[in-house]
Design a protein around this motif. Structure first.
Motif, PDB file in Angstrom:
ATOM      1  N   SER A   1      -0.265  -9.962 -22.872  1.00 57.87           N
ATOM      2  CA  SER A   1      -0.828  -8.792 -21.994  1.00 57.87           C
ATOM      3  C   SER A   1       0.366  -7.734 -22.034  1.00 57.87           C
ATOM      4  CB  SER A   1      -0.669  -9.532 -20.473  1.00 57.87           C
ATOM      5  OG  SER A   1      -1.070  -8.400 -19.621  1.00 57.87           O
ATOM      6  N   THR A   2       1.574  -8.315 -22.125  1.00 64.26           N
ATOM      7  CA  THR A   2       2.469  -7.273 -22.333  1.00 64.26           C
ATOM      8  C   THR A   2       2.403  -6.508 -23.693  1.00 64.26           C
ATOM      9  OG1 THR A   2       4.124  -8.681 -20.996  1.00 64.26           O
ATOM     10  CG2 THR A   2       5.037  -6.791 -22.484  1.00 64.26           C
ATOM     11  N   LEU A   3       2.120  -7.074 -24.837  1.00 63.88           N
ATOM     12  CA  LEU A   3       1.854  -6.566 -26.170  1.00 63.88           C
ATOM     13  C   LEU A   3       1.121  -5.454 -26.079  1.00 63.88           C
ATOM     14  CD1 LEU A   3       2.678  -9.664 -28.603  1.00 63.88           C
ATOM     15  CD2 LEU A   3       4.069  -7.665 -28.073  1.00 63.88           C
ATOM     16  N   LYS A   4       0.106  -5.821 -25.312  1.00 65.38           N
ATOM     17  CA  LYS A   4      -1.338  -4.915 -25.470  1.00 65.38           C
ATOM     18  C   LYS A   4      -0.882  -3.693 -24.666  1.00 65.38           C
ATOM     19  CE  LYS A   4      -6.074  -4.340 -25.529  1.00 65.38           C
ATOM     20  NZ  LYS A   4      -5.906  -2.964 -24.972  1.00 65.38           N
ATOM     21  N   GLU A   5      -0.197  -4.029 -23.663  1.00 60.88           N
ATOM     22  CA  GLU A   5       0.348  -2.658 -22.781  1.00 60.88           C
ATOM     23  C   GLU A   5       1.034  -1.805 -23.693  1.00 60.88           C
ATOM     24  OE1 GLU A   5      -0.193  -4.823 -18.475  1.00 60.88           O
ATOM     25  OE2 GLU A   5       2.009  -4.618 -19.495  1.00 60.88           O
ATOM     26  N   PHE A   6       2.157  -2.218 -24.486  1.00 61.48           N
ATOM     27  CA  PHE A   6       2.800  -1.574 -25.342  1.00 61.48           C
ATOM     28  C   PHE A   6       2.090  -1.104 -26.327  1.00 61.48           C
ATOM     29  CE2 PHE A   6       6.969  -3.968 -23.758  1.00 61.48           C
ATOM     30  CZ  PHE A   6       7.551  -2.583 -23.615  1.00 61.48           C
ATOM     31  N   GLN A   7       1.094  -1.562 -26.839  1.00 64.50           N
ATOM     32  CA  GLN A   7       0.249  -1.106 -27.995  1.00 64.50           C
ATOM     33  C   GLN A   7      -0.374   0.091 -27.212  1.00 64.50           C
ATOM     34  OE1 GLN A   7      -2.107  -3.916 -30.593  1.00 64.50           O
ATOM     35  NE2 GLN A   7      -3.830  -2.843 -29.626  1.00 64.50           N
TER      36      GLN A   7
ATOM     37  N   GLY B   1       8.328  -3.607 -16.201  1.00 67.35           N
ATOM     38  CA  GLY B   1       7.688  -4.015 -15.058  1.00 67.35           C
ATOM     39  C   GLY B   1       8.567  -3.676 -13.880  1.00 67.35           C
ATOM     40  N   VAL B   2       9.930  -3.968 -14.064  1.00 64.14           N
ATOM     41  CA  VAL B   2      10.740  -3.972 -12.783  1.00 64.14           C
ATOM     42  C   VAL B   2      11.056  -2.281 -12.510  1.00 64.14           C
ATOM     43  CG1 VAL B   2      13.188  -4.379 -12.189  1.00 64.14           C
ATOM     44  CG2 VAL B   2      11.983  -6.161 -13.640  1.00 64.14           C
ATOM     45  N   PHE B   3      11.017  -1.580 -13.665  1.00 67.41           N
ATOM     46  CA  PHE B   3      11.240  -0.080 -13.491  1.00 67.41           C
ATOM     47  C   PHE B   3      10.072   0.646 -13.573  1.00 67.41           C
ATOM     48  CE2 PHE B   3      15.391  -2.059 -15.130  1.00 67.41           C
ATOM     49  CZ  PHE B   3      16.006  -2.189 -13.861  1.00 67.41           C
ATOM     50  N   SER B   4       8.763   0.088 -13.319  1.00 66.90           N
ATOM     51  CA  SER B   4       7.665   0.758 -13.585  1.00 66.90           C
ATOM     52  C   SER B   4       7.589   2.052 -14.575  1.00 66.90           C
ATOM     53  CB  SER B   4       7.249   1.358 -11.897  1.00 66.90           C
ATOM     54  OG  SER B   4       7.484   0.423 -11.079  1.00 66.90           O
ATOM     55  N   THR B   5       7.973   1.792 -15.597  1.00 69.56           N
ATOM     56  CA  THR B   5       7.905   2.817 -16.710  1.00 69.56           C
ATOM     57  C   THR B   5       7.237   2.375 -17.831  1.00 69.56           C
ATOM     58  OG1 THR B   5       9.480   4.339 -17.775  1.00 69.56           O
ATOM     59  CG2 THR B   5      10.195   2.042 -17.811  1.00 69.56           C
ATOM     60  N   SER B   6       7.337   3.277 -18.965  1.00 70.63           N
ATOM     61  CA  SER B   6       6.446   2.983 -20.276  1.00 70.63           C
ATOM     62  C   SER B   6       7.273   3.614 -21.287  1.00 70.63           C
ATOM     63  CB  SER B   6       5.136   3.424 -20.281  1.00 70.63           C
ATOM     64  OG  SER B   6       4.884   4.898 -20.144  1.00 70.63           O
ATOM     65  N   LEU B   7       7.228   3.297 -22.540  1.00 71.26           N
ATOM     66  CA  LEU B   7       7.997   3.949 -23.694  1.00 71.26           C
ATOM     67  C   LEU B   7       7.591   5.357 -23.624  1.00 71.26           C
ATOM     68  CD1 LEU B   7       9.984   3.457 -25.386  1.00 71.26           C
ATOM     69  CD2 LEU B   7       8.432   2.752 -27.351  1.00 71.26           C
ATOM     70  N   SER B   8       6.404   5.895 -23.454  1.00 73.96           N
ATOM     71  CA  SER B   8       6.061   7.125 -23.652  1.00 73.96           C
ATOM     72  C   SER B   8       6.355   7.981 -22.544  1.00 73.96           C
ATOM     73  CB  SER B   8       4.417   7.459 -23.617  1.00 73.96           C
ATOM     74  OG  SER B   8       3.758   6.859 -22.613  1.00 73.96           O
ATOM     75  N   HIS B   9       6.741   7.141 -21.277  1.00 74.40           N
ATOM     76  CA  HIS B   9       7.142   7.969 -20.277  1.00 74.40           C
ATOM     77  C   HIS B   9       8.947   8.326 -20.501  1.00 74.40           C
ATOM     78  CE1 HIS B   9       7.554   9.320 -16.148  1.00 74.40           C
ATOM     79  NE2 HIS B   9       8.625   8.231 -15.842  1.00 74.40           N
ATOM     80  N   GLU B  10       9.438   7.172 -21.031  1.00 78.56           N
ATOM     81  CA  GLU B  10      10.881   7.260 -21.427  1.00 78.56           C
ATOM     82  C   GLU B  10      11.080   8.665 -22.340  1.00 78.56           C
ATOM     83  OE1 GLU B  10      13.394   5.641 -19.736  1.00 78.56           O
ATOM     84  OE2 GLU B  10      11.589   5.095 -18.657  1.00 78.56           O
ATOM     85  N   TYR B  11      10.194   8.762 -23.278  1.00 79.76           N
ATOM     86  CA  TYR B  11      10.321  10.129 -24.206  1.00 79.76           C
ATOM     87  C   TYR B  11       9.906  11.156 -23.407  1.00 79.76           C
ATOM     88  CZ  TYR B  11      10.759   7.774 -28.689  1.00 79.76           C
ATOM     89  OH  TYR B  11      10.931   6.954 -29.601  1.00 79.76           O
ATOM     90  N   LYS B  12       9.111  11.311 -22.240  1.00 77.49           N
ATOM     91  CA  LYS B  12       8.760  12.321 -21.582  1.00 77.49           C
ATOM     92  C   LYS B  12       9.833  13.021 -20.776  1.00 77.49           C
ATOM     93  CE  LYS B  12       5.615  14.663 -18.613  1.00 77.49           C
ATOM     94  NZ  LYS B  12       4.925  14.301 -17.289  1.00 77.49           N
ATOM     95  N   ILE B  13      10.555  11.870 -20.240  1.00 83.43           N
ATOM     96  CA  ILE B  13      12.061  12.260 -19.481  1.00 83.43           C
ATOM     97  C   ILE B  13      13.033  12.716 -20.197  1.00 83.43           C
ATOM     98  CG2 ILE B  13      13.854  10.954 -18.424  1.00 83.43           C
ATOM     99  CD1 ILE B  13      11.675   8.798 -17.217  1.00 83.43           C
TER     100      ILE B  13
END
Ligand code: 5GP
Length: 346
Positions: free
Chosen positions: A87-93, A290-302
């Protein structure tokens, strides 16, 4: 293309993500259903709201390390661990991540041993369902607030699995509550793993501890995580900063994690800008999405918004991250995936 869509589509590399910290609310619900269907009702109490730490959460940095128990309670069997992994891999994908080095700390639970824990992750990654196209490698974590005997056992298992599955197991990580335990004590276990061929990444400088930062940099890991208290303006010293600049060890930066866990007061004050300006090799990562309610694309956006980076500069960050991938045989392939996108879209 508008920036959100560009950043989601940009193929990205995730090099610092802890499996149990990455569980989303929907993954946790899926796990709850699995336990309910298996008649294991003791795992029904998942305190989702307590698991998530938003900006301004009143809990302290050390408190963060308590929340992982909530996820651990939901990954106690091989089947649950596999559900969490897929499930986690799918979300990253789905977020546009094309390559991930996922890390996790093997634990003995009521239903599986540390060996079974690693075996489950390795075999599940090898036999991933077809819809999972994300390239996945595993980093095995040693927890600094666990007994030394556990670290020795995990190092032995990491070496054994690395020898049997060098296509999956690529490295060893040193993590856990940085206010507990001493890096020095874990050097023998980490050195053994390194001598066997595993690459090493160390959580380094999360709290004020310049002598430990020096010891870690002198150990010459292939990467470090966070690197918060290294620059003199960030509770580091001239010596620790000079050492990092000289060694040019790549740093895995996790902005939202640092802000929400109160290591850093706000995004504007994040050490990213010092590292970026000084040309320190760096890679943007999620840590615990999960803990910090983020995603990799969101980190790039920040990064884009806070440090005014153009899309071409963000694509460059993603491309450069390929050089710090532990699985050296994958670097060219992942670079090609990103370059193809960049040629068409930047
Ligand atoms: P797991 O290894 O169980 O898959 O993921 C959760 C574990 O990763 C936590 O129990 C903790 O040991 C480690 N971890 C997660 N986030 C952080 C972090 O920001 N700093 C450190 N030092 N360790 C972390």
């Amino acid at each position: 293309m508008e920036i959100d869509s560009f950043l989601r589509k940009l193929p990205k590399v995730e090099l610092h993500a802890h499996l149990n910290g990455s569980l989303s609310r929907s993954t946790m619900l899926e796990l709850q259903r699995y336990y309910a269907d298996s008649g294991m009702t003791d795992n029904m109490n998942a305190f989702f709201d307590e698991f998530e730490m938003a900006a301004g959460d009143p809990r302290s940095f050390s408190d963060c390390f308590q929340v992982f128990r909530i996820a651990h309670n939901l990954t106690t069997t091989p089947s649950a661990l596999e559900i969490a992994l897929f499930s986690t891999l799918k979300e990253f994908q789905d977020d546009g991540c094309c390559y991930i080095e996922l890390r996790s700390t093997p634990r003995d639970t009521q239903y599986m041993s540390k060996r079974q824990y690693i075996d489950t992750l390795v075999k599940s990654i090898r036999t991933s369902p077809q819809h999972l196209t994300i390239i996945t490698r595993l980093i095995i974590s040693i927890c600094r607030h666990s007994p030394l005997a556990d670290a020795e056992e995990i190092a032995d298992l990491a070496i054994e699995f690395y020898k049997s599955y060098p296509d999956i197991v690529v490295g060893i990580d040193f993590s856990g509550n940085p206010t507990v335990g001493s890096f020095k004590d874990f050097v023998p276990a980490l050195s053994r793993a390194r001598e066997a061929g595993l690459k090493v990444t160390l959580h380094c400088g999360e709290v004020f501890n310049p002598s430990e930062v020096q010891e870690m940099l002198e150990f010459k890991p292939e990467r470090i995580g966070h690197g918060t208290c290294i620059h003199p303006k960030y509770r580091g010293t001239d010596e620790t900063w000079v050492n990092l600049c000289k060694s040019r060890i790549p740093v895995e930066l996790c902005l939202t994690s640092n802000v929400n866990s109160k290591s850093i007061s706000d995004y504007d004050s994040h050490h990213f800008k010092y590292y970026y300006t000084a040309g320190i090799p760096l890679v943007i990562c999620t840590d615990d999405k999960g803990v910090f309610s983020t995603s990799l694309s969101h980190e790039y956006k920040i990064c884009a918004e806070t440090f005014h980076l153009e899309p071409s500069k963000l694509a460059e960050l993603s491309l450069k991250a390929c050089d710090y991938i532990f699985a050296e045989d994958m670097r060219t392939k992942v670079k090609e995936i990103i370059s193809n996108f960049v040629q068409k879209n930047c």
